[in-house]
Write an enzyme that holds these catalytic residues in place. Structure first.
Site, PDB file in Angstrom:
ATOM      1  N   SER A   1       0.805  -1.216   0.000  1.00 20.21           N
ATOM      2  CA  SER A   1       0.000   0.000   0.000  1.00 20.21           C
ATOM      3  C   SER A   1       0.845   1.275   0.000  1.00 20.21           C
ATOM      4  O   SER A   1       1.887   1.354   0.664  1.00 20.21           O
ATOM      5  CB  SER A   1      -0.919   0.007   1.223  1.00 20.21           C
ATOM      6  OG  SER A   1      -1.615   1.233   1.319  1.00 20.21           O
ATOM      7  N   MET A   2       0.350   2.295  -0.715  1.00 20.66           N
ATOM      8  CA  MET A   2       0.966   3.617  -0.699  1.00 20.66           C
ATOM      9  C   MET A   2       0.417   4.491   0.432  1.00 20.66           C
ATOM     10  O   MET A   2       0.905   5.602   0.648  1.00 20.66           O
ATOM     11  CB  MET A   2       0.735   4.324  -2.036  1.00 20.66           C
ATOM     12  CG  MET A   2       1.463   3.697  -3.196  1.00 20.66           C
ATOM     13  SD  MET A   2       1.296   4.670  -4.724  1.00 20.66           S
ATOM     14  CE  MET A   2      -0.449   4.451  -5.076  1.00 20.66           C
ATOM     15  N   SER A   3      -0.593   4.004   1.150  1.00 21.06           N
ATOM     16  CA  SER A   3      -1.242   4.830   2.167  1.00 21.06           C
ATOM     17  C   SER A   3      -0.304   5.278   3.290  1.00 21.06           C
ATOM     18  O   SER A   3      -0.366   6.445   3.703  1.00 21.06           O
ATOM     19  CB  SER A   3      -2.442   4.094   2.753  1.00 21.06           C
ATOM     20  OG  SER A   3      -3.462   3.966   1.786  1.00 21.06           O
TER      21      SER A   3
ATOM     22  N   LYS B   1     -13.766  -4.972   4.540  1.00 20.63           N
ATOM     23  CA  LYS B   1     -14.640  -3.805   4.421  1.00 20.63           C
ATOM     24  C   LYS B   1     -16.077  -4.078   4.851  1.00 20.63           C
ATOM     25  O   LYS B   1     -16.736  -3.198   5.410  1.00 20.63           O
ATOM     26  CB  LYS B   1     -14.629  -3.277   2.982  1.00 20.63           C
ATOM     27  CG  LYS B   1     -13.356  -2.537   2.601  1.00 20.63           C
ATOM     28  CD  LYS B   1     -13.500  -1.895   1.232  1.00 20.63           C
ATOM     29  CE  LYS B   1     -12.312  -1.018   0.900  1.00 20.63           C
ATOM     30  NZ  LYS B   1     -12.488  -0.306  -0.392  1.00 20.63           N
TER      31      LYS B   1
ATOM     32  N   GLY C   1     -20.197  -1.149 -13.564  1.00 22.64           N
ATOM     33  CA  GLY C   1     -19.652  -1.843 -12.405  1.00 22.64           C
ATOM     34  C   GLY C   1     -20.432  -1.584 -11.144  1.00 22.64           C
ATOM     35  O   GLY C   1     -20.819  -0.445 -10.857  1.00 22.64           O
TER      36      GLY C   1
ATOM     37  N   GLY D   1     -17.190  -2.881  -5.184  1.00 17.74           N
ATOM     38  CA  GLY D   1     -16.946  -1.971  -4.078  1.00 17.74           C
ATOM     39  C   GLY D   1     -16.827  -0.525  -4.502  1.00 17.74           C
ATOM     40  O   GLY D   1     -17.511   0.359  -3.964  1.00 17.74           O
ATOM     41  N   ALA D   2     -15.984  -0.245  -5.478  1.00 18.93           N
ATOM     42  CA  ALA D   2     -15.798   1.131  -5.943  1.00 18.93           C
ATOM     43  C   ALA D   2     -17.062   1.659  -6.604  1.00 18.93           C
ATOM     44  O   ALA D   2     -17.478   2.803  -6.353  1.00 18.93           O
ATOM     45  CB  ALA D   2     -14.616   1.207  -6.906  1.00 18.93           C
TER      46      ALA D   2
ATOM     47  N   GLY E   1      -8.073   7.381 -12.292  1.00 13.14           N
ATOM     48  CA  GLY E   1      -8.482   7.310 -10.895  1.00 13.14           C
ATOM     49  C   GLY E   1      -7.492   7.865  -9.905  1.00 13.14           C
ATOM     50  O   GLY E   1      -7.701   7.738  -8.691  1.00 13.14           O
TER      51      GLY E   1
END
Length: 296
Positions: free
Chosen positions: A22-24, A73, A133, A136-137, A258
């Site tokens: 992750s980049m978070s 989630k 779609g 989730g997104a 995105g």
């Protein structure tokens, strides 16, 4: 980093599995440092089996909160005290805020989508969106757009495992917002084309165009797009997706990937925890200084 950590440092986590890619942590820790905030953000490999203990630890250690990603989630919801209205409708949480032991779940993906458009001077409120779609997104985008004032929403999905979720999304949006939502089969190409051409914005939230589907697109005919249509692909790696290339070949003026959504969903969580605005431009430079986002 070590210069900022002391006995008063407030911990924020990221709970998912796998998560070491992750980049978070880079995003949030650099934002804390830039603003001089005494917080630290760490990633924790937390499987669904370990999630109850991890959430209990969040309370026990008086952490300020945590981001939540797959596979947690949905599973985290019964472990929380409250849900933000958008998170309740989406049925998923990606951000937890701990207020003196009371844990509230939020979803910031849809907020990130809307803010990314606002940042580009695009206001889709009062307009029609076609969305591909219902994962989730897609669910987060649909719900937040409806809550924020998109007037009409045409959701397209295959008759696959996400179809029932799409049915649920449409029902909730029509019951709880002023947006009129309809569900369409992605297999019906004529209907898909007609709805896009009747829309202000087309958004692809399917992940087609990213690995392992890199170089693919749901739409390969530029004639589907008007020049004044807004085209938004939630994929940000690669920066230029096949969908974006097709839209640009059609002369579409406003084509986005995105990346802005990814940054702004993180910024929304940052605001919930700290009350401060994340320095998004600064973080963009750190994460993507040697790349361009290929957006117009």
């Amino acid at each position: 980093m070590t210069e900022r950590i002391d006995g008063h440092t407030i911990l924020i986590g990221l709970m998912a599995y796998p998560i070491r890619h992750s980049m978070s942590p880079t995003m949030h820790n650099n934002a804390f440092a830039k603003l001089g905030l005494n917080y630290a953000y760490l990633a924790f490999d937390v499987t669904a089996e370990k999630l109850p203990a991890a959430i209990n630890a969040l309370r026990t250690l008086d952490m300020r909160g945590s981001n939540i990603s797959m596979p947690n989630k949905q599973k985290v919801i019964p472990l929380l005290d409250k849900l933000d209205p958008a998170a309740e409708m989406v049925g998923a949480v990606n951000t937890i805020v701990n207020d003196d032991g009371v844990l509230t779940g939020y979803t910031t993906d849809g907020i990130g989508f809307m803010k990314a458009l606002d940042d580009e001077g695009i206001d889709i409120r009062g307009h029609k969106m076609t969305l591909a779609g219902a994962g989730g997104a897609g669910t987060a985008i649909a719900v937040q757009a409806a809550l924020d004032g998109v007037s009409e929403l045409s959701i397209f999905n295959l008759h696959d495992a996400e179809w029932d979720n799409a049915v649920r999304n449409v029902k909730l949006i029509n019951e709880r917002t002023d947006c009129h939502a309809t569900l369409h089969a992605l297999e019906d190409r004529d209907d898909f084309k007609a709805e896009i051409q009747d829309s202000f914005i087309y958004t692809d939230s399917t992940g087609v165009g990213m690995k392992p589907l890199e170089g693919q697109t749901l739409i390969d005919d530029p004639s589907w797009f008007r020049k004044d249509l807004v085209v938004f692909d939630t994929v940000y790696a690669p920066r230029m997706t096949k969908l974006m290339a097709v839209a640009q070949a059609a002369g579409v003026e406003h084509v986005f990937n995105g990346l802005g959504m990814m940054l702004e969903q993180g910024a929304a969580a940052f605001k919930l925890w700290t009350g401060e605005d994340m320095p998004v431009d600064y973080i963009h430079q750190i994460l993507f200084d040697d790349e361009t986002d290929a957006a117009n």
